[in-house]
Design an enzyme around this catalytic site. Structure first.
Site, PDB file in Angstrom:
ATOM      1  N   LEU A 101       8.564 -28.076 -27.444  1.00  0.00           N
ATOM      2  CA  LEU A 101       8.922 -28.702 -26.175  1.00  0.00           C
ATOM      3  C   LEU A 101       8.865 -30.233 -26.308  1.00  0.00           C
ATOM      4  O   LEU A 101       9.807 -30.940 -25.955  1.00  0.00           O
ATOM      5  CB  LEU A 101       7.925 -28.232 -25.102  1.00  0.00           C
ATOM      6  CG  LEU A 101       8.178 -28.630 -23.653  1.00  0.00           C
ATOM      7  CD1 LEU A 101       9.455 -27.970 -23.130  1.00  0.00           C
ATOM      8  CD2 LEU A 101       6.990 -28.221 -22.773  1.00  0.00           C
ATOM      9  N   GLU A 110       8.866 -34.131 -27.356  1.00  0.00           N
ATOM     10  CA  GLU A 110       9.752 -34.982 -28.158  1.00  0.00           C
ATOM     11  C   GLU A 110       9.192 -36.395 -28.210  1.00  0.00           C
ATOM     12  O   GLU A 110       8.360 -36.772 -27.373  1.00  0.00           O
ATOM     13  CB  GLU A 110      11.143 -35.024 -27.530  1.00  0.00           C
ATOM     14  CG  GLU A 110      11.795 -33.662 -27.510  1.00  0.00           C
ATOM     15  CD  GLU A 110      13.279 -33.722 -27.202  1.00  0.00           C
ATOM     16  OE1 GLU A 110      13.833 -34.844 -27.084  1.00  0.00           O
ATOM     17  OE2 GLU A 110      13.865 -32.640 -27.095  1.00  0.00           O
ATOM     18  N   PRO A 111       9.693 -37.203 -29.148  1.00  0.00           N
ATOM     19  CA  PRO A 111       9.195 -38.590 -29.211  1.00  0.00           C
ATOM     20  C   PRO A 111       9.345 -39.307 -27.867  1.00  0.00           C
ATOM     21  O   PRO A 111       8.457 -40.051 -27.453  1.00  0.00           O
ATOM     22  CB  PRO A 111      10.070 -39.225 -30.297  1.00  0.00           C
ATOM     23  CG  PRO A 111      10.473 -38.075 -31.181  1.00  0.00           C
ATOM     24  CD  PRO A 111      10.597 -36.883 -30.264  1.00  0.00           C
ATOM     25  N   ILE A 147       4.560 -30.440 -33.069  1.00  0.00           N
ATOM     26  CA  ILE A 147       4.800 -28.997 -32.950  1.00  0.00           C
ATOM     27  C   ILE A 147       3.830 -28.249 -33.866  1.00  0.00           C
ATOM     28  O   ILE A 147       3.912 -28.354 -35.110  1.00  0.00           O
ATOM     29  CB  ILE A 147       6.283 -28.662 -33.319  1.00  0.00           C
ATOM     30  CG1 ILE A 147       7.236 -29.518 -32.459  1.00  0.00           C
ATOM     31  CG2 ILE A 147       6.556 -27.166 -33.139  1.00  0.00           C
ATOM     32  CD1 ILE A 147       7.001 -29.472 -30.955  1.00  0.00           C
ATOM     33  N   GLN A 178     -25.750 -35.955 -29.925  1.00  0.00           N
ATOM     34  CA  GLN A 178     -26.966 -36.723 -29.607  1.00  0.00           C
ATOM     35  C   GLN A 178     -28.214 -35.929 -29.985  1.00  0.00           C
ATOM     36  O   GLN A 178     -29.162 -36.470 -30.557  1.00  0.00           O
ATOM     37  CB  GLN A 178     -26.959 -37.043 -28.090  1.00  0.00           C
ATOM     38  CG  GLN A 178     -27.902 -38.143 -27.689  1.00  0.00           C
ATOM     39  CD  GLN A 178     -27.472 -39.507 -28.258  1.00  0.00           C
ATOM     40  OE1 GLN A 178     -26.333 -39.686 -28.690  1.00  0.00           O
ATOM     41  NE2 GLN A 178     -28.395 -40.442 -28.293  1.00  0.00           N
ATOM     42  N   ILE A 179     -28.200 -34.635 -29.676  1.00  0.00           N
ATOM     43  CA  ILE A 179     -29.374 -33.795 -29.971  1.00  0.00           C
ATOM     44  C   ILE A 179     -29.563 -33.656 -31.486  1.00  0.00           C
ATOM     45  O   ILE A 179     -30.690 -33.564 -31.970  1.00  0.00           O
ATOM     46  CB  ILE A 179     -29.226 -32.424 -29.256  1.00  0.00           C
ATOM     47  CG1 ILE A 179     -29.404 -32.622 -27.742  1.00  0.00           C
ATOM     48  CG2 ILE A 179     -30.219 -31.393 -29.799  1.00  0.00           C
ATOM     49  CD1 ILE A 179     -29.098 -31.405 -26.890  1.00  0.00           C
ATOM     50  N   GLU A 214      -0.767 -29.302 -23.904  1.00  0.00           N
ATOM     51  CA  GLU A 214      -0.404 -28.481 -22.723  1.00  0.00           C
ATOM     52  C   GLU A 214      -0.678 -29.225 -21.416  1.00  0.00           C
ATOM     53  O   GLU A 214      -1.177 -28.653 -20.443  1.00  0.00           O
ATOM     54  CB  GLU A 214      -1.088 -27.122 -22.762  1.00  0.00           C
ATOM     55  CG  GLU A 214      -0.471 -26.256 -23.848  1.00  0.00           C
ATOM     56  CD  GLU A 214      -0.897 -24.827 -23.795  1.00  0.00           C
ATOM     57  OE1 GLU A 214      -0.911 -24.236 -22.706  1.00  0.00           O
ATOM     58  OE2 GLU A 214      -1.215 -24.301 -24.875  1.00  0.00           O
ATOM     59  N   THR A 241      -1.727 -33.436 -20.272  1.00  0.00           N
ATOM     60  CA  THR A 241      -2.934 -34.271 -20.349  1.00  0.00           C
ATOM     61  C   THR A 241      -3.777 -34.102 -19.077  1.00  0.00           C
ATOM     62  O   THR A 241      -3.290 -33.579 -18.064  1.00  0.00           O
ATOM     63  CB  THR A 241      -2.535 -35.756 -20.471  1.00  0.00           C
ATOM     64  OG1 THR A 241      -1.823 -36.117 -19.272  1.00  0.00           O
ATOM     65  CG2 THR A 241      -1.653 -36.021 -21.686  1.00  0.00           C
ATOM     66  N   SER A 242      -5.002 -34.620 -19.125  1.00  0.00           N
ATOM     67  CA  SER A 242      -5.864 -34.558 -17.927  1.00  0.00           C
ATOM     68  C   SER A 242      -5.193 -35.270 -16.749  1.00  0.00           C
ATOM     69  O   SER A 242      -5.318 -34.831 -15.601  1.00  0.00           O
ATOM     70  CB  SER A 242      -7.221 -35.206 -18.224  1.00  0.00           C
ATOM     71  OG  SER A 242      -7.947 -34.402 -19.120  1.00  0.00           O
TER      72      SER A 242
END
Ligand SMILES: Cc1cc2nc3c(=O)[nH]c(=O)nc-3n(C[C@H](O)[C@H](O)[C@H](O)COP(=O)(O)OP(=O)(O)OC[C@H]3O[C@@H](n4cnc5c(N)ncnc54)[C@H](O)[C@@H]3O)c2cc1C
Length: 396
Positions: free
Chosen positions: A135, A137-138, A167, A345-346, A372, A374-375
């Protein structure tokens, strides 16, 4: 082991999840370092997943898989999510392979002819051939309609020209679902979807991109690629609808993968908190570390509930579920990012050393907030849906 979502799963789904968890513990986790850092396809793992009735989850029963929904024209979302959660807990690359077998075939399931489905889908369920979804493309990433690839009618088929990028499975897929412009004047309604075989003359792929976390992904060029009309999915102009229908089911499953990744980060954190001693005691005895673990466990559980709520609504027939799927993807992928950060961190200095699992998880979590949708795009979908409902309620 029971979980917060058991109440919304059927007994078969609970049994499937528990069986898959055992398979991941036995076959995938012991090899996760090798699987995650490798750029070759682990065919033995794919075939194990086929034998163990896992890959079949993304293909209808009629075509060699397990899905029983809507006479082979749809799939249930919950088994897809259960699979991705468990596979991602084991290995990011194994999750990607599974996800692409589904994302690369869903438009065929929803819009392909009987003959096309009989040809393309069984080897995907068997894990002997790979699928891809082309789906992006540049010049057309978040803005799908901004794509430039064209499919022009020619005799009994179409000639495709253009370039897709990012892809997954580029160069190794046997089939690509390709979305192209058939009528540039019609916007989203001018896009159509096609199935293009990987060995079609004129199709070529780049070498894989060098990504933050290794992933078989690249650009694919189509130069005068001819496909017969039998390779058109749905009707001319239905490409956008089919692409979005694929995301409707697979977007929530990205959330499921994020839950699996967050769970892996939590498990790594707990084992380190119990084992590592400082100031004469296990670091898990310090309240600061307990609070980190508490926040991780709470957020992973909340994300899990959102993901399976979206999947359940879809399986109950409430389609489209764009708002719920976007909320689940947005929340779960951001939770995964916070969890991997706290896990590092842990683990202290070891957490940023190559070869330590939390370092790999830290790199793997990043792409989940990009692919799929972005946020930011998820927030657009959610925001618009909330405002639409408010306008409707106000009678506007
Ligand atoms: C690991 C990985 C695997 C992938 N696999 C596939 C695949 O198999 N098939 C496929 O087709 N694609 C695939 N992609 C591509 C992916 O879907 C795109 O990268 C993604 O949709 C974003 O597009 P872009 O990279 O062009 O970013 P852009 O669209 O250029 O976005 C850049 C930034 O601008 C923001 N932005 C853009 N538009 C808006 C807006 N309207 N409002 C607010 N902010 C905005 C974005 O949120 C982002 O932060 C993959 C990507 C990755 C990283």
């Amino acid at each position: 082991m029971s979980s917060s979502i058991d109440a919304i799963l059927s007994p078969e789904q609970v049994a499937y999840r528990d069986r898959l968890r055992g398979l991941v513990d036995k076959h995938i986790l012991p090899r996760c370092a090798e699987l995650d850092e490798s750029m070759t396809v682990p065919w033995d793992i794919l075939q194990m997943l086929s034998r163990e009735s896992v890959l079949g989850v993304v293909i209808p029963q009629k075509y060699g898989g397990l899905g029983k929904r809507n006479d082979g024209r749809d799939l249930d979302a919950i088994p897809v999510c259960l699979s991705r959660e468990q596979l991602m807990r084991g290995s990011c690359n194994v999750d990607t392979l599974f996800a692409m077998q589904g994302l690369g075939t869903y438009a065929i399931i929803a819009g392909g002819s009987e003959e096309l489905k009989q040809t393309v889908l069984p080897p995907v369920a068997a894990g002997t051939k790979l699928a891809a979804y082309a789906l992006t493309e540049p010049e057309g990433g978040s803005d799908v309609v901004g794509m430039e690839t064209t499919a022009v009618k020619s005799g009994d088929g179409f000639v495709i020209n253009g370039r897709k990028t990012f892809i997954s499975n580029a160069g190794i897929a046997a089939t690509y679902v390709v979305v192209a412009k058939t009528d540039p004047s019609k916007g989203a309604k001018g896009l159509s979807a096609f199935v293009v075989d990987g060995d079609t003359p004129g199709l070529s792929a780049t070498e894989p991109f060098d990504m933050l976390a290794p992933h078989i992904i690249g650009a694919v060029t189509f130069k005068d690629c001819y496909v017969p009309v039998s390779r058109l999915l749905g009707t001319v102009g239905e490409g956008f609808r089919l692409a979005m229908a694929s995301l409707d089911i697979y977007r929530a499953s990205v959330g499921a993968a994020a839950v699996g990744l967050g769970q892996a980060a939590l498990e790594e954190s707990v084992s380190r908190a119990l084992a590592r001693k400082q100031f004469g005691q296990a670091i898990g005895e310090f309240q600061a570390i307990q609070f980190k673990i508490a926040d991780m466990a709470t957020q992973v559980e909340a994300a899990r509930m959102m993901v399976y709520r979206a999947a359940k609504l879809r399986d109950m027939g409430m389609t489209p579920i764009a708002r719920e799927a976007s909320m689940a993807k947005l929340f779960a992928t951001e939770v995964a990012a916070r969890c991997v950060d706290e896990a590092v961190q842990i683990w202290g200095g070891l957490g940023v050393c190559k070869g330590v699992r939390v370092e790999r998880l830290f790199r793997q979590a990043r792409a989940l907030r990009i692919y799929e949708g972005t946020s930011e795009i998820q927030r657009l979908i959610i925001g618009r849906a909330v405002l639409r409902e408010a306008r409707k309620a106000a009678g506007q």
